[in-house]
Scaffold this motif. Structure first.
Motif, PDB file in Angstrom:
ATOM      1  N   GLU A 148      61.466  57.671  12.823  1.00 26.59           N
ATOM      2  CA  GLU A 148      61.417  57.131  11.460  1.00 26.59           C
ATOM      3  C   GLU A 148      62.761  56.845  10.817  1.00 26.59           C
ATOM      4  O   GLU A 148      62.827  56.320   9.713  1.00 26.59           O
ATOM      5  CB  GLU A 148      60.622  58.104  10.567  1.00 26.59           C
ATOM      6  N   THR A 149      63.851  57.222  11.507  1.00 23.35           N
ATOM      7  CA  THR A 149      65.187  56.942  10.948  1.00 23.35           C
ATOM      8  C   THR A 149      66.039  56.241  12.000  1.00 23.35           C
ATOM      9  O   THR A 149      65.687  56.197  13.173  1.00 23.35           O
ATOM     10  CB  THR A 149      65.923  58.248  10.572  1.00 23.35           C
ATOM     11  N   GLN A 198      61.668  50.679   8.999  1.00 22.89           N
ATOM     12  CA  GLN A 198      60.329  50.215   8.636  1.00 22.89           C
ATOM     13  C   GLN A 198      59.839  49.115   9.566  1.00 22.89           C
ATOM     14  O   GLN A 198      60.640  48.432  10.197  1.00 22.89           O
ATOM     15  CB  GLN A 198      60.332  49.729   7.183  1.00 22.89           C
ATOM     16  N   ASP A 199      58.543  48.961   9.601  1.00 28.70           N
ATOM     17  CA  ASP A 199      57.922  47.949  10.455  1.00 28.70           C
ATOM     18  C   ASP A 199      58.514  46.571  10.145  1.00 28.70           C
ATOM     19  O   ASP A 199      58.658  46.204   8.976  1.00 28.70           O
ATOM     20  CB  ASP A 199      56.401  47.946  10.202  1.00 28.70           C
ATOM     21  N   PRO A 242      65.841  55.209   6.610  1.00 25.69           N
ATOM     22  CA  PRO A 242      64.500  55.056   7.187  1.00 25.69           C
ATOM     23  C   PRO A 242      64.325  53.684   7.840  1.00 25.69           C
ATOM     24  O   PRO A 242      64.856  52.695   7.350  1.00 25.69           O
ATOM     25  CB  PRO A 242      63.568  55.183   5.973  1.00 25.69           C
TER      26      PRO A 242
END
Lengths: 145, 84
Positions: free
Chosen positions: B29-30, B70-71, B68
């Protein structure tokens, strides 16, 4: 007035300075910096960049300079591709009402460009090509701002 | 979650690809986690983990390792820049 260009072609530093000088009757000072390929052992230098991010990061630096100093116009030109010793690499030109803002903003722009804009140099010496390592002294100069 | 990953300069020369599209497993996630996961895919990808001075960008802006992911992001890894 706020120009950022990334290009293979050479630029005319004199003409760019002249244009900045004439951009407005308010201009009282133009400061410019030209970076060139140092000769000596280096036979050629290839500059790679990250298309898209390069322009975005240079525009962000110009924006920051405009917030910090009273400026009339800024031109940043950076070349990419293969360059020979003596060739121009980069132009940073700043026009303002007074010299103090022009000097400071020009130095800020080149110092921060060197540590934030996504360009990488590969040097060719006698038969060998190697990527140039980032220098701590450049990081130090950029941190002053 | 899927992201596009780009590599530049000396790092790109040290890796099998200049760019790739990857689907991330849950838990990545990061930027730091993404780097570790990409670098753990075999010896050819080890420079992503062993090179000490890498920088990263997310959507064409320099970012910190705890940023973070992201998609749909475009992320990039590269050595410290040397322009100017």
């Amino acid at each position: 007035m706020w120009t950022v260009r990334v290009q293979v072609e050479d630029f005319d530093a004199g003409a760019e300075g002249e244009r900045l000088q004439r951009v407005s009757p308010e201009v009282g000072a133009v400061v410019s910096f030209v970076g060139t390929v140092r000769g000596g052992e280096v036979r050629a230098m290839t500059l790679e960049h990250y298309p898209g991010m390069t322009e975005k990061s240079l525009e962000a630096l110009v924006e920051e300079a405009r917030r910090r100093w009273f400026l009339t116009a800024v031109t940043v030109i950076h070349r990419v591709g293969r360059l020979m010793p003596g060739e121009r690499i980069v132009f940073v030109g700043v026009a303002s009402r007074h010299r103090a803002d022009a000097f400071a903003a020009c130095e800020f722009l080149i110092d921060r460009l060197k540590t934030e804009a996504p360009f990488w140099k590969k040097e060719e010496t006698e038969g060998v090509a190697r990527w140039v390592e980032a220098r701590e002294s450049d990081e130090k100069r950029a941190r002053r701002w | 979650m899927a992201v596009r990953v780009l590599y530049f300069a000396a790092l790109r020369d040290a890796l099998p690809l200049a760019e790739e599209a990857v689907a991330l497993p849950a838990g990545v996630e990061t930027m730091a986690a993404l780097r570790a996961w990409l670098g753990a895919r075999g010896e050819a990808w080890a420079p992503l983990v062993t090179w000490k001075t890498l920088r990263c960008a997310r959507n064409q802006t320099l970012c910190a390792w705890d940023e973070p992911v992201q998609d749909g992001d475009e992320v990039a890894f590269f050595p410290p820049v040397t322009g100017g």
